[in-house]
Design a protein around this motif. Structure first.
Motif, PDB file in Angstrom:
ATOM      1  N   TRP A  15       0.848  -1.185   0.000  1.00 30.13           N
ATOM      2  CA  TRP A  15       0.000   0.000   0.000  1.00 30.13           C
ATOM      3  C   TRP A  15       0.890   1.245   0.000  1.00 30.13           C
ATOM      4  O   TRP A  15       1.933   1.271   0.664  1.00 30.13           O
ATOM      5  CB  TRP A  15      -0.894   0.019   1.231  1.00 30.13           C
ATOM      6  CG  TRP A  15      -1.982  -1.012   1.242  1.00 30.13           C
ATOM      7  CD1 TRP A  15      -1.863  -2.324   1.585  1.00 30.13           C
ATOM      8  CD2 TRP A  15      -3.361  -0.806   0.906  1.00 30.13           C
ATOM      9  NE1 TRP A  15      -3.079  -2.962   1.482  1.00 30.13           N
ATOM     10  CE2 TRP A  15      -4.015  -2.051   1.070  1.00 30.13           C
ATOM     11  CE3 TRP A  15      -4.101   0.301   0.491  1.00 30.13           C
ATOM     12  CZ2 TRP A  15      -5.377  -2.211   0.832  1.00 30.13           C
ATOM     13  CZ3 TRP A  15      -5.457   0.149   0.258  1.00 30.13           C
ATOM     14  CH2 TRP A  15      -6.086  -1.099   0.422  1.00 30.13           C
ATOM     15  N   GLU A  16       0.479   2.279  -0.723  1.00 33.05           N
ATOM     16  CA  GLU A  16       1.244   3.521  -0.758  1.00 33.05           C
ATOM     17  C   GLU A  16       0.353   4.667  -1.232  1.00 33.05           C
ATOM     18  O   GLU A  16      -0.785   4.461  -1.661  1.00 33.05           O
ATOM     19  CB  GLU A  16       2.458   3.386  -1.676  1.00 33.05           C
ATOM     20  CG  GLU A  16       2.115   3.138  -3.144  1.00 33.05           C
ATOM     21  CD  GLU A  16       3.366   3.049  -4.006  1.00 33.05           C
ATOM     22  OE1 GLU A  16       4.427   2.682  -3.476  1.00 33.05           O
ATOM     23  OE2 GLU A  16       3.272   3.359  -5.209  1.00 33.05           O
ATOM     24  N   TRP A  17       0.888   5.894  -1.155  1.00 32.47           N
ATOM     25  CA  TRP A  17       0.162   7.058  -1.648  1.00 32.47           C
ATOM     26  C   TRP A  17       0.193   7.088  -3.169  1.00 32.47           C
ATOM     27  O   TRP A  17       1.172   6.686  -3.790  1.00 32.47           O
ATOM     28  CB  TRP A  17       0.761   8.356  -1.107  1.00 32.47           C
ATOM     29  CG  TRP A  17       0.671   8.525   0.370  1.00 32.47           C
ATOM     30  CD1 TRP A  17       1.709   8.614   1.253  1.00 32.47           C
ATOM     31  CD2 TRP A  17      -0.521   8.627   1.154  1.00 32.47           C
ATOM     32  NE1 TRP A  17       1.241   8.759   2.536  1.00 32.47           N
ATOM     33  CE2 TRP A  17      -0.129   8.768   2.501  1.00 32.47           C
ATOM     34  CE3 TRP A  17      -1.889   8.602   0.852  1.00 32.47           C
ATOM     35  CZ2 TRP A  17      -1.048   8.892   3.542  1.00 32.47           C
ATOM     36  CZ3 TRP A  17      -2.803   8.725   1.888  1.00 32.47           C
ATOM     37  CH2 TRP A  17      -2.383   8.873   3.209  1.00 32.47           C
ATOM     38  N   GLN A  18      -0.866   7.624  -3.776  1.00 31.60           N
ATOM     39  CA  GLN A  18      -0.891   7.757  -5.231  1.00 31.60           C
ATOM     40  C   GLN A  18      -0.030   8.921  -5.705  1.00 31.60           C
ATOM     41  O   GLN A  18       0.473   8.914  -6.821  1.00 31.60           O
ATOM     42  CB  GLN A  18      -2.333   7.966  -5.720  1.00 31.60           C
ATOM     43  CG  GLN A  18      -3.211   6.740  -5.569  1.00 31.60           C
ATOM     44  CD  GLN A  18      -4.541   6.911  -6.268  1.00 31.60           C
ATOM     45  OE1 GLN A  18      -4.609   7.411  -7.380  1.00 31.60           O
ATOM     46  NE2 GLN A  18      -5.610   6.495  -5.611  1.00 31.60           N
ATOM     47  N   ARG A  19       0.104   9.931  -4.873  1.00 34.73           N
ATOM     48  CA  ARG A  19       0.845  11.120  -5.274  1.00 34.73           C
ATOM     49  C   ARG A  19       2.117  11.270  -4.434  1.00 34.73           C
ATOM     50  O   ARG A  19       2.201  10.774  -3.308  1.00 34.73           O
ATOM     51  CB  ARG A  19      -0.038  12.368  -5.130  1.00 34.73           C
ATOM     52  CG  ARG A  19      -1.172  12.413  -6.151  1.00 34.73           C
ATOM     53  CD  ARG A  19      -0.594  12.556  -7.556  1.00 34.73           C
ATOM     54  NE  ARG A  19      -1.623  12.692  -8.575  1.00 34.73           N
ATOM     55  CZ  ARG A  19      -2.021  11.716  -9.371  1.00 34.73           C
ATOM     56  NH1 ARG A  19      -1.507  10.503  -9.240  1.00 34.73           N
ATOM     57  NH2 ARG A  19      -2.936  11.931 -10.299  1.00 34.73           N
ATOM     58  N   ASP A  28      -3.118  13.307  -1.805  1.00 34.23           N
ATOM     59  CA  ASP A  28      -4.135  12.372  -1.333  1.00 34.23           C
ATOM     60  C   ASP A  28      -4.817  12.851  -0.049  1.00 34.23           C
ATOM     61  O   ASP A  28      -5.987  12.543   0.196  1.00 34.23           O
ATOM     62  CB  ASP A  28      -3.506  11.000  -1.074  1.00 34.23           C
ATOM     63  CG  ASP A  28      -2.659  10.515  -2.239  1.00 34.23           C
ATOM     64  OD1 ASP A  28      -1.654  11.181  -2.555  1.00 34.23           O
ATOM     65  OD2 ASP A  28      -2.986   9.469  -2.824  1.00 34.23           O
ATOM     66  N   LEU A  29      -4.079  13.590   0.787  1.00 40.55           N
ATOM     67  CA  LEU A  29      -4.632  14.115   2.034  1.00 40.55           C
ATOM     68  C   LEU A  29      -4.891  15.617   1.973  1.00 40.55           C
ATOM     69  O   LEU A  29      -5.855  16.109   2.559  1.00 40.55           O
ATOM     70  CB  LEU A  29      -3.678  13.818   3.199  1.00 40.55           C
ATOM     71  CG  LEU A  29      -3.508  12.353   3.584  1.00 40.55           C
ATOM     72  CD1 LEU A  29      -2.488  12.234   4.714  1.00 40.55           C
ATOM     73  CD2 LEU A  29      -4.834  11.734   4.001  1.00 40.55           C
ATOM     74  N   TYR A  30      -4.016  16.331   1.267  1.00 37.03           N
ATOM     75  CA  TYR A  30      -4.117  17.794   1.251  1.00 37.03           C
ATOM     76  C   TYR A  30      -5.451  18.269   0.690  1.00 37.03           C
ATOM     77  O   TYR A  30      -6.104  19.151   1.261  1.00 37.03           O
ATOM     78  CB  TYR A  30      -2.965  18.384   0.441  1.00 37.03           C
ATOM     79  CG  TYR A  30      -3.095  19.875   0.210  1.00 37.03           C
ATOM     80  CD1 TYR A  30      -2.913  20.771   1.269  1.00 37.03           C
ATOM     81  CD2 TYR A  30      -3.425  20.379  -1.044  1.00 37.03           C
ATOM     82  CE1 TYR A  30      -3.047  22.137   1.072  1.00 37.03           C
ATOM     83  CE2 TYR A  30      -3.561  21.739  -1.249  1.00 37.03           C
ATOM     84  CZ  TYR A  30      -3.368  22.616  -0.189  1.00 37.03           C
ATOM     85  OH  TYR A  30      -3.515  23.962  -0.390  1.00 37.03           O
TER      86      TYR A  30
END
Length: 311
Positions: A15-19, A28-30
């Motif tokens: 699992w990881e962030w897309q950006r 992804d969070l901002y």
């Protein structure tokens, strides 16, 4: 909506962030840091009904109360008035497992309840009593089934720490998924409840009752590299959707959940938990979660709208 999210990268088996990380954050969070607390409430206060393809509650706690069974001290009960509650002919929600595998739909695993509406006389009431694990602010979602002759003014009441708030919900649409009602403060324990009455302006319509979800919770969708092979490259949204080179993993992976709060995860995983058909969120047939995540959102809107040759 809130853009991208934490996703399973099959090429790397993790699992990881897309950006990319930049300025101590990720897109992804901002993006949702202003979409959820500012943009969405502004639209709702202006009269809009806002539906999102990702979890909207930051609370890591989640309480599910359902007619098919609840955990901890949460309970579901019914009282019959002039009309009697009975099982709906449509399938409903059931929280049968801790983690869900690809293609499994919790809104096809259980039952829902229904009764006819009354405009006068004794009402029939369904009551969901949550066992709140800790004092705090929680999002409240209801679910129901849309059936022939569904009521368009189902009366839900939320008894929260600030009092009582009523909602009239049009059950002629939105069946078989989570419908957000609002954010409310709850005390720890079982002193609060959500009710559904069959009191209506029109007699003889159908109201249905299914699960109630309180809080955002942790991710519960387990992923692994597709055993039949996965795409070696991610297709960008601006690119033509063509078949990519496939690669089969030589490592025997087991399905794993993200370990992150559900609000951090991408749309693909929320849609599965929300009962959306896998033909909507599983656009690559399990071969590329990155593509599935952004490609599913527009199709999800089409599904919510009931399907269209234009959308």
């Amino acid at each position: 909506w809130q853009s991208h999210g934490w996703y399973y990268e099959q090429k790397l088996g993790r699992w990881e962030w897309q950006r990319a990380r930049i300025f101590q954050t990720v897109e992804d969070l901002y993006t949702q840091s202003y979409v959820l607390p500012f943009l969405v409430p502004m639209l709702e206060n202006a009269g809009a009904n806002v539906l999102l393809p990702r979890e909207r509650d930051y609370n890591k706690q989640e309480v599910i109360i359902d007619n098919d069974g609840s955990k901890r001290g949460s309970t579901y009960r019914e009282t019959n008035g002039k009309e009697t509650w009975r099982n709906s002919d449509s399938a409903g929600f059931a929280n049968l497992r801790e983690i869900w595998l690809d293609g499994e739909n919790p809104f096809r695993m259980g039952t829902a309840r229904q009764t006819k509406t009354v405009s006068r006389g004794e009402e029939s009431i369904a009551t969901w009593t949550p066992d709140i694990p800790e004092k705090g602010r929680y999002a409240v979602f209801v679910s129901y089934q849309t059936v022939k002759n569904s009521s368009n003014d189902a009366l839900y009441s939320i008894y929260h720490a600030g009092g009582k708030t009523d909602f009239r919900v049009n059950q002629q649409m939105g069946g078989g998924t989570w419908i957000f009602l609002g954010n409310f403060d709850f005390e720890e324990g079982t002193s609060h409840r959500i009710t559904l009455s069959n009191r209506s302006k029109r007699t003889g319509k159908i109201v249905t009752a299914d699960a109630v979800k309180i809080g955002g919770g942790m991710g519960n969708i387990a992923r692994m590299p597709n055993p039949g092979g996965f795409e070696t490259e991610n297709t960008k949204s601006a690119e033509e959707q063509t078949q990519k080179e496939m690669l089969a993993s030589k490592i025997n992976y087991s399905p794993e959940i993200s370990g992150y709060p559900r609000y951090a995860e991408g749309a693909r995983y929320w849609m599965q938990w929300a009962g959306v058909p896998d033909t909507i969120y599983n656009r690559t047939e399990g071969k590329n979660d990155y593509t599935d995540d952004y490609a599913s959102r527009g199709v999800w809107v089409n599904w919510l709208a009931g399907g269209s040759s234009v959308l």
